[in-house]
Design an enzyme around this catalytic site. Structure first.
Site, short mmCIF file in Angstrom:
data_model
loop_
_atom_site.label_atom_id
_atom_site.label_comp_id
_atom_site.label_asym_id
_atom_site.label_seq_id
_atom_site.Cartn_x
_atom_site.Cartn_y
_atom_site.Cartn_z
N TYR A 130 0.84 -1.21 0.00
CA TYR A 130 0.00 0.00 0.00
C TYR A 130 0.88 1.25 0.00
O TYR A 130 0.60 2.24 -0.69
CB TYR A 130 -0.94 -0.01 1.22
N SER A 159 -2.70 14.05 7.12
CA SER A 159 -3.71 13.68 6.13
C SER A 159 -5.10 13.63 6.75
O SER A 159 -5.26 13.25 7.90
CB SER A 159 -3.37 12.30 5.56
N HIS A 211 1.14 12.60 -7.16
CA HIS A 211 0.64 11.79 -6.05
C HIS A 211 1.53 10.55 -5.85
O HIS A 211 1.04 9.46 -5.54
CB HIS A 211 -0.81 11.38 -6.31
N ARG A 270 0.65 7.17 -7.61
CA ARG A 270 -0.32 6.26 -6.98
C ARG A 270 -1.73 6.39 -7.54
O ARG A 270 -2.59 5.60 -7.21
CB ARG A 270 -0.38 6.54 -5.48
#
Ligand SMILES: Cc1cc2nc3c(=O)[nH]c(=O)nc-3n(C[C@H](O)[C@H](O)[C@H](O)COP(=O)(O)O)c2cc1C
Length: 391
Positions: free
Chosen positions: A25, A107, A280, A283
């Site tokens: 991930y 985030s 990004h 991603r």
């Protein structure tokens, strides 16, 4: 433990500690991972021309950005789920950033809430990254919390209108909130240090790890389906929403995920304070151009109007210097601090940031430069995409 001499050593350390689903991930891109390869190869192709015999005994990496003194032109990028890379990982990243004198951008999808991070790192320079939720009233309440926690800058992520296609997450049975599957459970059991130290600890203190800023009703598997629509990323956000956000948010406002001059100028016209030229980290969309290729034209168009930051693909100090030479005022790093965090907790995050700073300092010395602003005009090389020689 072998010496960790570069970012790749930390990456290998992170791979050992983290379950495969979580490591991938963090580490991987999207679809065929072409964007990830492209942003790396375009950075690799950039050269920096030195000046010799400049006689600088020491270098000074410090800059001033948005009325704050930063020890270096670096920001820890917002990364979702840092709090399951290490227990309370976001607070550890905030402290690591503070230790080296740079900001940390929290985030929307962090595990730890902004209030807890602030309590654990009272003096850290905290920024906040915003994903606008479908329920705008909930989003507004989140903004109030962010302002109350003393965040300097709000970073609106503009490049994620819908959830990206990451097939490996599905193959690995990786999801947040965690959904039990044979594959995910076996993956966890094979990584006992992470299972006990991160998952177990989080679970013991409050249940299955999930997004800290999402409403409490999202935490329970019973009420989650009803809540899911409210916190879906709102793909309908447009320039009017940015203008409204500009009116509502009194601090600095930055838009992340800009790759065209046209969009950069629209951000400037609305009165925002900066942009992040970003893919990004490779991603989201696999056919994106690389930030290194887009940056020079954007920086030139925005000069004197808004601050231009860049990110994606930084693995070495020289990568940071390349982005600066191509026109960025500061550079964000995403995966690097996460690898440090996974391999060695807060100390690991500090260590990898110090390593990056050392690499930057060495390269500045070899380039014969004293300050980051002297990098202007030193970028050369040929882009692999064949866009011709750089200026
Ligand atoms: C694990 C991970 C999670 C991320 N989560 C977010 C996020 O929640 N919001 C966001 O705007 N960007 C997010 N990003 C993108 C980063 O902010 C940044 O653009 C990217 O990581 C930079 O590339 P680098 O990792 O090669 O340094 C994430 C990146 C990673 C690696």
């Amino acid at each position: 433990m072998p010496a960790l001499l570069n970012a790749d050593d930390y990456r290998r350390g992170a791979r050992r500690v983290l379950p495969r689903g979580l490591f991938e991930y963090i580490d991987r891109g999207t679809e065929d991972e072409l964007a990830l390869q492209r942003l790396r190869s375009s950075l690799d192709a950039v050269t920096l021309t030195p000046s010799v015999l400049t006689g600088h005994r020491e270098r000074a990496l410090a800059i001033r950005l948005f009325d704050r003194d930063l020890a270096a032109p670096l920001v820890i990028a917002p990364t979702a789920l840092a709090g399951i890379v290490a227990h309370d990982g976001e607070t550890k990243l905030a402290r690591a950033a503070e230790a080296v004198g740079i900001p940390f951008c929290v985030s929307t999808q962090s595990i730890t809430t902004i209030e807890t991070i602030r309590a654990g790192a009272p003096d850290a320079m905290l920024w906040f990254q915003l994903y606008v939720w479908h329920d705008r009233a909930l989003t507004d309440r989140l903004l109030d919390r962010v302002a109350a926690a003393g965040c300097d800058c709000l970073v609106l992520t503009a490049d994620t209108a819908v959830a990206p296609n990451r097939e490996y997450n599905r193959r690995n049975g990786f999801s947040v909130p965690f959904e039990p599957s044979v594959r995910a459970v076996v993956d966890g059991l094979l990584h006992p240090r992470w299972l006990a130290g991160v998952f177990g600890r989080t679970w013991w203190n409050g249940g299955v790890p999930t997004y800290g800023h999402y409403p409490d009703t999202y935490r329970s598997s019973v009420t989650r389906p009803a809540m899911a629509d409210a916190v879906r990323l709102d793909g309908s956000i447009d320039w009017n929403d940015l203008a409204r956000l500009r009116d509502r948010w009194t601090g600095r406002l930055i838009v992340k995920g800009i790759l065209s001059v046209e969009d950069a100028l629209k951000v400037a016209a609305i009165g925002a304070d900066g942009i992040v030229v970003s893919a990004h980290g490779g991603r989201n969309l696999d056919c994106l151009p690389s930030p290194a290729d887009c940056l020079p034209a954007i920086a030139q168009a925005c000069a004197g109007r808004i601050a231009v930051l860049a990110d994606s693909g930084v693995r070495r100090g020289t990568d940071v210097l390349k982005y600066l030479a191509l026109g960025a005022e500061a550079v964000q790093v995403g995966r690097l601090p996460l690898w440090g965090l996974a391999a060695g907790g807060e100390a690991g995050a500090v260590a990898i940031l110090r390593l990056l700073l050392r690499e930057m300092d060495t390269a500045m010395g070899l380039l014969g430069l004293r300050e980051p602003r002297e990098l202007t005009g030193r970028a050369g090389g040929q882009t692999p995409a064949g866009h011709g020689p750089r200026p």
